[in-house]
Design a protein around this motif. Structure first.
Motif, mmCIF file in Angstrom:
data_model
loop_
_atom_site.group_PDB
_atom_site.id
_atom_site.type_symbol
_atom_site.label_atom_id
_atom_site.label_comp_id
_atom_site.label_asym_id
_atom_site.label_seq_id
_atom_site.Cartn_x
_atom_site.Cartn_y
_atom_site.Cartn_z
ATOM 1 N N TYR A 26 0.868 -1.176 0.000
ATOM 2 C CA TYR A 26 0.000 0.000 0.000
ATOM 3 C C TYR A 26 0.902 1.223 0.000
ATOM 4 C CZ TYR A 26 -3.985 2.959 1.224
ATOM 5 O OH TYR A 26 -4.976 3.914 1.215
ATOM 6 N N PRO A 27 0.582 2.277 -0.744
ATOM 7 C CA PRO A 27 1.488 3.439 -0.853
ATOM 8 C C PRO A 27 1.499 4.346 0.384
ATOM 9 C CG PRO A 27 -0.443 3.731 -2.247
ATOM 10 C CD PRO A 27 -0.550 2.359 -1.658
ATOM 11 N N TRP A 28 1.887 3.767 1.522
ATOM 12 C CA TRP A 28 1.923 4.535 2.775
ATOM 13 C C TRP A 28 2.880 5.709 2.726
ATOM 14 C CZ3 TRP A 28 -1.890 4.399 5.890
ATOM 15 C CH2 TRP A 28 -2.621 3.225 6.090
ATOM 16 N N ALA A 29 4.023 5.540 2.096
ATOM 17 C CA ALA A 29 5.023 6.609 2.079
ATOM 18 C C ALA A 29 4.447 7.872 1.443
ATOM 19 C CB ALA A 29 6.272 6.153 1.344
ATOM 20 N N VAL A 75 -1.958 5.171 -7.870
ATOM 21 C CA VAL A 75 -3.354 4.796 -8.103
ATOM 22 C C VAL A 75 -3.432 3.843 -9.297
ATOM 23 C CG1 VAL A 75 -5.598 5.668 -8.909
ATOM 24 C CG2 VAL A 75 -4.422 6.822 -7.031
ATOM 25 N N LEU A 76 -2.707 4.166 -10.360
ATOM 26 C CA LEU A 76 -2.690 3.283 -11.536
ATOM 27 C C LEU A 76 -2.100 1.916 -11.209
ATOM 28 C CD1 LEU A 76 -1.630 5.734 -14.377
ATOM 29 C CD2 LEU A 76 -3.909 4.833 -13.873
ATOM 30 N N GLN A 77 -1.059 1.879 -10.383
ATOM 31 C CA GLN A 77 -0.464 0.602 -9.994
ATOM 32 C C GLN A 77 -1.451 -0.249 -9.201
ATOM 33 O OE1 GLN A 77 3.126 2.135 -8.075
ATOM 34 N NE2 GLN A 77 4.333 1.116 -9.663
ATOM 35 N N LEU A 78 -2.180 0.375 -8.297
ATOM 36 C CA LEU A 78 -3.189 -0.365 -7.532
ATOM 37 C C LEU A 78 -4.285 -0.896 -8.454
ATOM 38 C CD1 LEU A 78 -3.559 1.950 -4.399
ATOM 39 C CD2 LEU A 78 -2.542 -0.338 -4.444
ATOM 40 N N LEU A 79 -4.688 -0.099 -9.419
ATOM 41 C CA LEU A 79 -5.709 -0.539 -10.376
ATOM 42 C C LEU A 79 -5.214 -1.709 -11.216
ATOM 43 C CD1 LEU A 79 -7.159 2.886 -11.570
ATOM 44 C CD2 LEU A 79 -8.334 1.151 -10.198
ATOM 45 N N LYS A 81 -3.237 -3.971 -10.330
ATOM 46 C CA LYS A 81 -3.226 -5.156 -9.470
ATOM 47 C C LYS A 81 -4.638 -5.566 -9.047
ATOM 48 C CE LYS A 81 1.262 -3.876 -7.569
ATOM 49 N NZ LYS A 81 1.956 -3.355 -6.374
ATOM 50 N N HIS A 82 -5.631 -4.869 -9.585
ATOM 51 C CA HIS A 82 -7.042 -5.141 -9.258
ATOM 52 C C HIS A 82 -7.314 -5.011 -7.760
ATOM 53 C CE1 HIS A 82 -7.526 -6.395 -13.381
ATOM 54 N NE2 HIS A 82 -6.490 -7.207 -13.246
ATOM 55 N N MET A 83 -6.662 -4.068 -7.124
ATOM 56 C CA MET A 83 -6.854 -3.800 -5.697
ATOM 57 C C MET A 83 -7.878 -2.666 -5.575
ATOM 58 S SD MET A 83 -2.845 -4.110 -4.564
ATOM 59 C CE MET A 83 -3.112 -4.120 -2.795
ATOM 60 N N TRP A 84 -9.129 -3.007 -5.872
ATOM 61 C CA TRP A 84 -10.179 -2.007 -6.001
ATOM 62 C C TRP A 84 -10.446 -1.251 -4.697
ATOM 63 C CZ3 TRP A 84 -9.898 -1.952 -10.854
ATOM 64 C CH2 TRP A 84 -9.872 -3.111 -11.618
ATOM 65 N N VAL A 88 -9.735 2.844 -4.055
ATOM 66 C CA VAL A 88 -10.754 3.813 -3.647
ATOM 67 C C VAL A 88 -10.395 4.424 -2.293
ATOM 68 C CG1 VAL A 88 -13.190 4.068 -2.983
ATOM 69 C CG2 VAL A 88 -12.574 2.742 -5.007
ATOM 70 N N THR A 89 -9.960 3.593 -1.374
ATOM 71 C CA THR A 89 -9.563 4.073 -0.050
ATOM 72 C C THR A 89 -8.412 5.067 -0.159
ATOM 73 O OG1 THR A 89 -10.237 1.978 0.943
ATOM 74 C CG2 THR A 89 -8.768 3.366 2.232
ATOM 75 N N TYR A 90 -7.423 4.727 -0.972
ATOM 76 C CA TYR A 90 -6.249 5.594 -1.145
ATOM 77 C C TYR A 90 -6.640 6.945 -1.746
ATOM 78 C CZ TYR A 90 -1.506 6.953 -2.599
ATOM 79 O OH TYR A 90 -0.322 7.614 -2.789
#
Length: 109
Positions: A26-29, A75-79, A81-84, A88-90
């Protein structure tokens, strides 16, 4: 212009260092960087610094420290990976908390 460059140099270095220190799926940084940078910018703006300090810290340091382009890319990287849910949360937490952090900084100032 030199002050903006000096501030930007240090802001980019610190952002890079934090990004290398906080590694996660998750992109916490970027989330932490953007929220803390929004808070700092709101605080600085509320303190109404003199022009050279605004150029050094507000435009230079915090401009380079925070990063909307990395946010968009992550956001594109999460998409991809299908981490829907994480996507949205991010998006919503970054935008809403970023604004709230800036408002809190301004309020404290």
């Amino acid at each position: 212009m030199i002050l903006v460059g000096i501030g930007g140099f240090f802001g980019a270095l610190i952002r890079f260092s934090i990004g290398k220190y906080i590694v996660s799926s998750y992109p916490w940084a970027t989330f932490i960087i953007n929220c803390s940078g929004s808070f700092a910018l709101g605080l600085l703006y509320g303190l109404q610094p003199i022009e050279w300090l605004w150029q050094l810290l507000g435009i230079g340091f915090l401009g380079a420290y925070t990063t909307f382009s990395t946010f968009g890319f992550e956001v594109l990287q999460l998409l991809e990976k299908h981490m829907w849910l994480q996507t949205v949360t991010y998006i919503f937490s970054s935008v809403i908390l970023g604004i709230l952090c800036a408002a809190l900084g301004l309020l404290i100032a």
